[in-house]
Write an enzyme that holds these catalytic residues in place. Structure first.
Site, short mmCIF file in Angstrom:
data_model
loop_
_atom_site.label_atom_id
_atom_site.label_comp_id
_atom_site.label_asym_id
_atom_site.label_seq_id
_atom_site.Cartn_x
_atom_site.Cartn_y
_atom_site.Cartn_z
N GLY A 146 1.10 -1.16 -0.19
CA GLY A 146 -0.13 -0.53 -0.11
C GLY A 146 0.77 1.26 -0.20
O GLY A 146 2.08 1.69 -0.05
N GLY A 153 2.42 5.30 4.14
CA GLY A 153 1.24 6.62 4.83
C GLY A 153 -0.09 5.20 4.94
O GLY A 153 -1.15 6.08 6.50
N GLY A 159 -0.71 2.07 6.49
CA GLY A 159 -0.49 2.09 7.98
C GLY A 159 -0.13 0.74 7.95
O GLY A 159 -0.74 -0.09 8.75
N SER A 218 3.15 -0.71 8.17
CA SER A 218 3.93 -1.20 9.36
C SER A 218 2.76 -0.70 10.93
O SER A 218 3.48 -2.18 10.95
CB SER A 218 4.84 -0.06 9.55
OG SER A 218 5.62 0.43 8.23
N ARG A 240 13.31 -0.52 -7.42
CA ARG A 240 11.89 -1.34 -6.35
C ARG A 240 12.06 -2.45 -6.77
O ARG A 240 11.46 -3.39 -5.69
CB ARG A 240 10.63 -0.61 -6.28
CG ARG A 240 11.04 1.17 -6.12
CD ARG A 240 9.41 2.28 -6.22
NE ARG A 240 9.79 3.43 -6.46
CZ ARG A 240 9.09 3.97 -5.90
NH1 ARG A 240 8.39 3.49 -4.18
NH2 ARG A 240 9.11 5.27 -5.58
N ASN A 270 14.68 -4.25 -4.69
CA ASN A 270 14.26 -4.18 -3.29
C ASN A 270 13.27 -5.32 -3.52
O ASN A 270 13.29 -6.66 -1.90
CB ASN A 270 13.44 -3.21 -2.61
CG ASN A 270 12.96 -2.54 -1.42
OD1 ASN A 270 14.03 -3.29 -0.69
ND2 ASN A 270 11.99 -2.14 -1.22
N ILE A 282 6.31 -0.82 0.45
CA ILE A 282 5.15 0.06 -0.79
C ILE A 282 5.20 -0.77 -2.00
O ILE A 282 3.90 -1.34 -2.22
CB ILE A 282 5.54 1.32 -1.24
CG1 ILE A 282 5.49 2.14 -0.34
CG2 ILE A 282 4.52 1.50 -2.44
CD1 ILE A 282 6.36 3.71 -0.58
N SER A 283 6.20 -1.87 -2.15
CA SER A 283 6.27 -2.72 -3.78
C SER A 283 5.11 -2.23 -4.16
O SER A 283 3.88 -2.99 -4.78
CB SER A 283 5.49 -4.72 -2.68
OG SER A 283 4.61 -4.45 -2.07
N1 LIG Z 1 10.00 8.15 -4.03
C1 LIG Z 1 9.95 6.80 -2.69
N2 LIG Z 1 8.45 6.63 -2.60
C2 LIG Z 1 8.20 6.04 -1.65
N3 LIG Z 1 8.18 5.95 -0.86
C3 LIG Z 1 9.56 6.67 -0.30
C4 LIG Z 1 10.46 7.61 -1.38
N4 LIG Z 1 11.52 8.38 -0.73
C5 LIG Z 1 11.20 7.65 0.55
N5 LIG Z 1 10.88 6.77 0.64
C6 LIG Z 1 9.96 6.37 2.31
O1 LIG Z 1 10.92 4.83 1.71
C7 LIG Z 1 9.33 4.03 2.13
C8 LIG Z 1 9.27 3.04 1.26
O2 LIG Z 1 10.54 1.35 1.33
P1 LIG Z 1 10.14 0.73 0.33
O3 LIG Z 1 11.39 -0.35 0.51
O4 LIG Z 1 9.00 0.11 1.34
O5 LIG Z 1 9.62 1.14 -1.22
S1 LIG Z 1 9.37 0.36 -2.12
O6 LIG Z 1 8.17 -1.50 -1.90
O7 LIG Z 1 10.59 -0.13 -3.11
O8 LIG Z 1 8.38 1.12 -3.42
C9 LIG Z 1 8.92 4.45 2.64
O9 LIG Z 1 8.01 4.23 3.80
P2 LIG Z 1 6.36 3.65 4.14
O10 LIG Z 1 6.15 5.06 4.59
O11 LIG Z 1 6.81 3.47 5.54
O12 LIG Z 1 5.91 3.41 3.09
C10 LIG Z 1 8.98 6.24 3.08
O13 LIG Z 1 9.03 6.48 4.27
N1 LIG Z 2 -6.08 1.94 11.26
C1 LIG Z 2 -5.27 3.36 11.71
N2 LIG Z 2 -5.57 4.51 12.59
C2 LIG Z 2 -5.18 5.17 12.40
N3 LIG Z 2 -4.36 5.91 12.08
C3 LIG Z 2 -3.22 5.01 11.97
C4 LIG Z 2 -3.98 3.26 11.40
N4 LIG Z 2 -2.74 2.55 10.90
C5 LIG Z 2 -1.82 3.97 10.92
N5 LIG Z 2 -2.17 5.00 11.34
C6 LIG Z 2 -1.15 6.16 11.35
O1 LIG Z 2 -1.10 6.62 10.17
C7 LIG Z 2 0.67 6.38 9.97
C8 LIG Z 2 1.40 6.29 9.34
O2 LIG Z 2 1.38 5.07 9.68
P1 LIG Z 2 2.76 3.79 9.02
O3 LIG Z 2 2.28 1.84 9.28
O4 LIG Z 2 3.72 3.73 9.68
O5 LIG Z 2 1.99 3.55 7.65
P2 LIG Z 2 3.19 3.11 6.53
O6 LIG Z 2 4.02 2.12 6.96
O7 LIG Z 2 2.23 2.74 5.25
O8 LIG Z 2 4.07 4.37 5.80
C9 LIG Z 2 1.16 6.62 11.76
O9 LIG Z 2 1.05 7.68 12.43
C10 LIG Z 2 0.02 6.16 12.15
O10 LIG Z 2 0.11 6.32 13.94
#
Ligand SMILES: Nc1ncnc2c1ncn2[C@@H]1O[C@H](COP(=O)(O)OS(=O)(=O)O)[C@@H](OP(=O)(O)O)[C@H]1O
Ligand SMILES: Nc1ncnc2c1ncn2[C@@H]1O[C@H](COP(=O)(O)OP(=O)(O)O)[C@@H](O)[C@H]1O
Length: 208
Positions: A37, A40, A42, A44, A84, A87, A110-111
C-alpha cells in the site's frame, strides 16, 4: 550440479531437519503475509499489531519492513523502478527463507508494481503467500504525512514519490483487502484481527 544466475557448478544441500520438523516444533505453519500500500496507509502499524497479536497467542512471527531493510540489506538501492524491483525481489527471497524456517513472515513494503509482488508470490510453494492490500485513499495517507514526505513530494523536493509522481498498481486479486467503512478507518487491532482470523481459518496457527 546446476547453473543458477551467474553461479555455475553449484549443488543444492539437503539437511535432515526440514521445514516439516521446524513447523512441528513451532506448532504453526510457515507463510508470508505481504502487506502492500501507499506510504502512510498503515502498513507498519498493521504489521506490528499482527506481530503482537501472534506473540500473545504464542506464535512466532517476524517483520520485514521496507524502511528498516533500506538501512541495511537494501541500503544500496534507491527508488528508481529497477531499484524497487530489486528491493522487492530480495525481500521476497528473505521472506521465503523465514517461511521455510516455519515463521509467519510479515513483509511490509509499498511494493508498488504488481509484477514484482506476483514474482514473490510465485517464489512460495502451496499458496503460502497472503497478500494484504491497505486500500486507503491517497488523501488520507497524505493528510497523515507522518514523515513529512508527501509535503516534500508536493513541493517537488522528492522526485518519484509513490502516489504523487510515481505509480502504485493495486492488486487485481489479493487474499485480504483492508478498506475504510463509511469513511472510517478501523483500529489497528481490528485490522490485525482480520489478518489473524484469516491465518487461523487457513490452518497456519495450528499444529502441523
Ligand atoms: N520516492 C519515494 N517513494 C516512496 N517512498 C519513499 C520514497 N522516498 C522515500 N520513501 C520512504 O521509503 C519507504 C518505502 O520503502 P519501500 O522499500 O517499502 O519502497 S518500495 O517497496 O521499494 O517501493 C516509505 O516508507 P513507508 O511510509 O513506511 O511506506 C517512505 O518513508
Ligand atoms: N488504523 C489506523 N488508524 C489510525 N491511524 C493509523 C492507523 N494505521 C496507521 N495509522 C497512523 O498513520 C500513520 C502512518 O502509518 P504507518 O503504519 O507508518 O504507515 P506506512 O507503514 O504504510 O507508511 C502513523 O502516524 C500511524 O499512527
Amino acid at each position: 550440479m546446476s547453473t543458477v544466475g551467474n553461479s555455475t557448478n553449484i549443488f543444492w544441500q539437503e539437511c535432515p531437519v526440514g521445514k516439516f520438523e521446524r513447523q512441528k516444533l513451532l506448532h504453526q505453519k510457515g507463510c508470508v503475509v505481504w502487506i502492500t500500500g501507499l506510504s502512510g496507509s498503515g502498513k507498519s502499524t498493521l504489521a506490528c499489531s499482527v506481530n503482537r497479536e501472534l506473540y500473545s497467542r504464542g506464535k512466532l512471527s517476524y517483520i520485514l519492513d521496507g524502511d528498516n531493510l533500506r538501512h541495511g540489506l537494501n541500503k544500496d538501492l534507491g527508488f528508481k523502478a529497477e531499484d524497487r524491483t530489486e528491493n522487492i525481489r530480495r525481500v521476497g527471497e528473505v521472506a521465503k527463507l523465514f517461511a521455510d524456517a516455519g515463521l509467519v513472515c510479515i513483509a511490509s513494503l509499498i511494493s508498488p508494481y504488481r509484477k514484482d509482488r506476483d514474482a514473490c508470490r510465485a517464489m512460495l510453494p502451496d499458496s503460502n503467500f497472503i497478500e494484504v492490500f491497505m486500500n486507503m485513499p491517497l488523501e488520507l495517507c497524505e493528510s497523515r504525512d507522518a514523515k513529512g514526505l508527501y509535503k516534500l513530494a508536493r513541493a517537488g523536493k522528492i522526485k518519484g514519490f509513490t502516489g504523487i509522481d510515481d505509480p502504485y498498481e493495486p492488486p487485481l486479486s489479493c487474499e485480504i483487502e483492508i478498506i475504510q467503512k463509511d469513511g472510517v478507518c478501523a483500529t489497528p487491532d481490528d485490522m490485525a484481527g482480520e489478518v489473524v482470523t484469516y491465518l487461523e481459518e487457513k490452518g497456519y496457527l495450528q499444529d502441523q
